[in-house]
Scaffold this motif. Structure first.
Motif, short mmCIF file in Angstrom:
data_model
loop_
_atom_site.label_atom_id
_atom_site.label_comp_id
_atom_site.label_asym_id
_atom_site.label_seq_id
_atom_site.Cartn_x
_atom_site.Cartn_y
_atom_site.Cartn_z
N UNK A 92 35.15 -34.40 10.77
CA UNK A 92 36.55 -34.18 11.15
C UNK A 92 36.68 -33.08 12.21
N UNK A 93 35.89 -32.02 12.06
CA UNK A 93 35.90 -30.94 13.06
C UNK A 93 35.41 -31.44 14.41
N UNK A 94 34.33 -32.20 14.40
CA UNK A 94 33.78 -32.72 15.65
C UNK A 94 34.75 -33.69 16.31
N UNK A 95 35.43 -34.48 15.52
CA UNK A 95 36.41 -35.44 16.06
C UNK A 95 37.72 -34.77 16.45
N UNK A 96 37.90 -33.52 16.03
CA UNK A 96 39.11 -32.78 16.41
C UNK A 96 40.35 -33.16 15.62
N UNK A 97 40.18 -33.84 14.48
CA UNK A 97 41.35 -34.25 13.70
C UNK A 97 41.80 -33.15 12.75
N UNK A 98 40.94 -32.15 12.51
CA UNK A 98 41.33 -30.93 11.82
C UNK A 98 40.66 -29.77 12.53
N UNK A 99 41.09 -28.55 12.19
CA UNK A 99 40.51 -27.32 12.70
C UNK A 99 40.28 -26.39 11.50
N UNK A 100 39.53 -25.33 11.66
CA UNK A 100 39.31 -24.43 10.51
C UNK A 100 40.62 -23.92 9.90
N UNK A 101 41.65 -23.80 10.73
CA UNK A 101 42.91 -23.25 10.25
C UNK A 101 43.86 -24.32 9.71
N UNK A 102 43.45 -25.59 9.72
CA UNK A 102 44.31 -26.67 9.27
C UNK A 102 44.59 -26.56 7.77
N UNK A 103 45.86 -26.50 7.42
CA UNK A 103 46.28 -26.48 6.02
C UNK A 103 46.78 -27.87 5.63
N UNK A 104 46.38 -28.33 4.46
CA UNK A 104 46.84 -29.62 3.94
C UNK A 104 47.26 -29.41 2.49
N UNK A 105 48.40 -29.93 2.15
CA UNK A 105 48.93 -29.75 0.79
C UNK A 105 48.05 -30.42 -0.25
N UNK A 106 47.85 -29.74 -1.35
CA UNK A 106 47.08 -30.31 -2.48
C UNK A 106 48.03 -31.20 -3.28
N UNK A 107 48.29 -32.38 -2.73
CA UNK A 107 49.23 -33.33 -3.33
C UNK A 107 48.52 -34.14 -4.42
#
Length: 601
Positions: A321-336
Motif C-alpha cells: 500500500x505504501x509503494x502504491x501510494x494508497x496510504x502513507x505512514x500518517x494515514x488514519x483509518x477508523x477501526x470500524x
C-alpha cells in the motif's frame, strides 16, 4: 607329379600337428607350471567405493560422517558348503534363510558376485572374518554407511539408500552400478554429485581359497577411489538443538535465517526422528514405522506445511500500500468493527499503531485501497486489475511460489489469482467485498514457515532477500552456489520499510507481543499471527528479527493448535533469538512456559 605334391602337403600337416601335440604334452603333462598357476591363481576385479563427503555445521561440528560396514558377497558357482550348520551359526542365519539367499543370488547370476549379507557391522565382521575363508564362494567388500553423532536436523539432512533400477537407468551406468548407495532425500539427494566421490577399481591375484596373492601386474590397471567433497552447512548446531528441544512434544516448525546472507541458521520440524534409524540393515523396517506414524515425522513442516499467514501478513499489505501510494505512514483509518471484529483499545490508528495493535479493519480497508484504485469504473473489472497487481507483489516477495531452497520437496504455498476466483465464483461475479479476508492473511492464502521467515529477513534488509539456503560452502575452499549469493529486490522502496519496522518494534515493546517476545537489552521487531483453523484450535504464528538495526537473525515460528500467536510462537521465537544473540537464556520463566507447552494463559 601332382600325386607326389599331395603326399608332401599331407606330410607337412602331419609334422606340424606332431609338433603342436608334443608342445601340449610338455605343457600339460611333463611341465605343470601353467596348470598350477591356473589352479592356484585368478585375477579378481575388486571395486573400491569412495568415502562419501562429510557434512559439518557452520562452526565445524560434524553433522554426518562415514562409518565402515561390510557386504558379504557370494558367487554361486564357487560355493561349497560342506558344513551348512557351521555356516549358519557363523552368519547367525537359519538354514532356510541361507537357502533363500543362495537362490536369490543364483537368480541374479550363477557366475557374478552379488550381495549375500549387506551392511555387516565392524563388530560382526571381526567375529566372522577369520572363519569365512573356510567357505569358498564368499568374499567381503568394504562399504560405508552414514553416522549421525547428534541425532539432529534429520528432515533436512535426508538419508541414503540403495539405488533402484529406475534410478540406475536415469542416472547412468557409467556413474553407478547395481548395489550402489545414493542420496534419497534432503541434502544427501540435492548435493549427491558433490558428496558421492568417484569409484576406483583394483585387480588382484587370488588363489583358489580366495587369499590375496598381490596386485595384478603391479597395479598397472588399478584406479584410485576419489573421496567425495565435504559440505559446510549454514546450520548452527547449538541453535538447532535448542530449537528441537523447544518443539519437543509440539507440532510445528521453526525457521531462522541470517538476513544478510540468506543462510538458514535453524530448520526445525516437529515431530522429527533420530536419523540413525534410517541406516543399516534395519532401514526398511524403520522407514515403514515412520511412514505409518500418524504425526508424520518424515514431513518437513518448515518447508512443506502450508498455513494461512494470519496477521503477520498485514506487514506485506502495508508495504504494498505504501509503494502504491494508497496510504502513507500518517494515514488514519477508523477501526470500524461493524466490518470485521478487532481487539485492543484503538479507534482511529495510523499505520504504525495499526501494526502495533494488529487492527483488522485498518488492513481490510488498506487491502480495498490496493485492489480498487478506480482504474476502471466497473468495480468488478477494477478489482480484477488490482488483484493482479497485488499478486505480482506477493510473488516478488517469494510468496505463492517456491523460493528455491537447496533441498527437494519445498512447497510454494498459494496466492489466489483472478483466474482462480473466476473458476470459483464466475467471471465478473467477485470483487473486494467477496475476498476482503485476504487483507488480514486469511481466506485462500497459504504460506510456508520458510516463506514467512524470508519475509522477516526481507523487512530486516529493508527491501531484498538472498535466496534461503542450507549449504555455506562446498569442498575444502569452496563457496555456495552462485544462485545463493544474489540479492532479490522485491520492488518496494527502502524508505517504506521504516514505518513497518517501527511498528514491529512497538509490537514487542508495548503491543501484542510485549509479554513473551521482549528481551532485555536487545531490540526485537516482531509480529504476532493467530491463524484460524477450521479443524480445531487456532495455530500460533510469529515472525521477528533482531536487532532492529543491522539485524543478525530473522525467525518464523508456527505451533499448530496452540492458540494466539502472542503465546506459543512468540515465546519460542524470542527464545531462539535470545539463544543466538546472547548465547544463553536469562528469561527462565519464558523458557519454562515454552517447554511445558500449556499455552492457555
Amino acid at each position: 607329379m601332382i600325386e607326389n605334391r599331395k603326399y608332401i602337403v599331407i606330410l607337412a600337416f602331419l609334422l606340424i600337428g606332431m609338433v603342436y601335440a608334443a608342445k601340449l604334452f610338455m605343457l600339460q603333462v611333463v611341465d605343470d607350471t601353467y596348470k598350477r598357476r591356473a589352479d592356484n591363481n585368478a585375477v579378481k576385479r575388486v571395486m573400491e567405493y569412495p568415502y562419501r563427503g562429510v557434512i559439518y555445521d557452520r562452526n565445524g561440528a560434524k553433522l554426518v560422517y562415514n562409518e565402515p560396514v561390510y557386504d558379504i558377497m557370494v558367487t554361486p558357482r564357487e560355493v561349497h558348503l560342506d558344513d551348512t550348520l557351521a555356516f549358519c551359526r557363523l552368519m547367525h542365519l537359519t538354514k532356510e534363510e541361507v537357502i533363500t539367499k543362495l537362490a536369490e543370488a543364483k537368480d541374479y547370476s550363477y557366475r557374478k558376485p552379488s550381495a549375500f549379507l549387506k551392511q555387516v557391522s565392524g563388530a560382526d565382521f571381526a567375529r566372522i572374518q577369520d572363519q569365512l575363508i573356510e567357505f569358498p564362494g564368499f568374499e567381503v567388500v568394504p562399504r560405508t554407511v552414514r553416522g549421525y553423532p547428534h541425532k539432529s536436523f534429520a528432515n533436512a539432512l535426508g538419508y541414503i539408500g540403495e539405488i533402484s533400477p529406475s534410478q540406475l537407468e536415469k542416472m547412468g551406468k557409467d556413474q553407478y552400478s547395481a548395489g550402489d548407495y545414493i542420496g534419497i532425500s534432503g541434502l544427501e539427494y540435492q548435493y549427491e554429485r558433490f558428496l558421492r566421490g568417484k569409484r576406483g577399481v583394483k585387480y588382484i591375484m587370488v588363489d583358489r581359497h580366495g587369499i590375496n596373492k598381490g596386485a595384478f601386474k603391479d597395479g598397472k590397471y588399478d584406479t584410485t577411489a576419489v573421496k567425495g567433497e565435504n559440505l559446510v552447512c549454514t546450520i548452527d548446531l547449538n541453535l538447532q538443538q535448542y530449537g528441537e528441544r523447544l518443539m519437543n512434544g509440539k507440532i510445528g516448525s521453526i525457521v531462522a535465517i541470517e538476513p544478510a546472507t540468506g543462510e538458514i541458521l535453524s530448520l526445525v520440524s516437529g515431530p522429527s526422528y533420530d536419523p540413525n534409524i534410517l541406516r543399516g540393515r534395519e532401514f526398511g523396517k524403520n522407514f515403514s514405522v515412520l511412514q505409518k506414524d500418524s504425526l508424520v515425522p518424515l514431513f518437513n513442516r518448515g518447508i512443506q506445511a502450508m498455513y494461512p499467514p494470519g496477521s503477520t501478513f498485514k506487514l506485506i499489505e502495508a508495504l504494498i500500500a505504501l509503494q502504491e501510494g494508497v496510504i502513507h505512514p500518517e494515514t488514519h483509518i477508523a477501526c470500524n468493527r461493524a466490518i470485521i471484529n478487532c481487539h485492543g483499545p484503538h479507534s482511529f490508528p495510523d499505520l504504525r499503531s495499526a501494526i502495533t495493535n494488529s487492527c483488522n479493519p485498518y488492513f481490510v480497508n488498506t487491502f480495498k485501497r490496493i485492489i480498487n484504485q478506480e482504474v476502471n469504473p466497473n468495480t468488478f473489472i477494477d478489482s480484477r486489475i488490482g488483484l493482479t497487481k497485488w499478486r505480482e507483489y506477493q510473488l516478488r516477495f517469494g510468496l505463492g511460489r517456491q523460493l528455491g531452497l537447496d533441498i527437494p520437496n519445498e512447497k510454494g504455498g498459494f496466492i489466489p489469482s483472478p483466474e482462480y476466483y473466476d473458476r470459483y465464483y464466475g467471471e465478473g461475479h467477485w470483487k473486494h467485498s467477496t475476498i476482503y479476508s485476504l487483507g488480514i492473511g486469511q481466506g485462500e492464502i497459504l504460506v510456508t514457515p520458510l516463506q514467512m521467515a524470508n519475509l522477516a529477513a526481507t523487512i530486516a534488509n529493508r527491501g531484498y532477500y538472498v535466496t534461503p539456503h542450507l549449504i555455506k560452502s562446498i569442498g575444502e575452499s569452496g563457496q555456495p552456489l552462485l544462485e545463493y549469493q544474489q540479492k532479490n529486490f522485491v520492488g518496494v522502496e527502502a524508505r517504506h520499510f521504516e514505518t513497518v519496522v517501527e511498528g514491529m518494534a512497538d509490537v514487542v515493546d508495548h503491543g501484542t507481543g510485549q509479554y513473551r517476545a521482549k528481551i532485555p537489552g536487545l531490540q526485537v521487531c516482531g509480529k504476532t499471527g493467530t491463524v484460524q483453523n477450521p479443524h480445531g484450535e487456532d495455530h500460533s504464528g510469529f515472525i521477528a528479527f533482531a536487532p532492529k538495526d543491522n539485524p543478525k537473525i530473522a525467525v518464523a515460528v508456527y505451533v499448530e493448535n496452540a492458540g494466539q500467536g502472542a503465546r506459543a510462537a512468540a515465546s519460542i521465537a524470542s527464545l531462539v533469538i535470545e539463544k543466538y544473540m546472547l548465547g544463553e537464556i536469562k528469561r527462565k520463566n519464558i523458557e519454562d512456559y515454552a517447554l511445558k507447552g500449556k499455552f492457555v494463559y
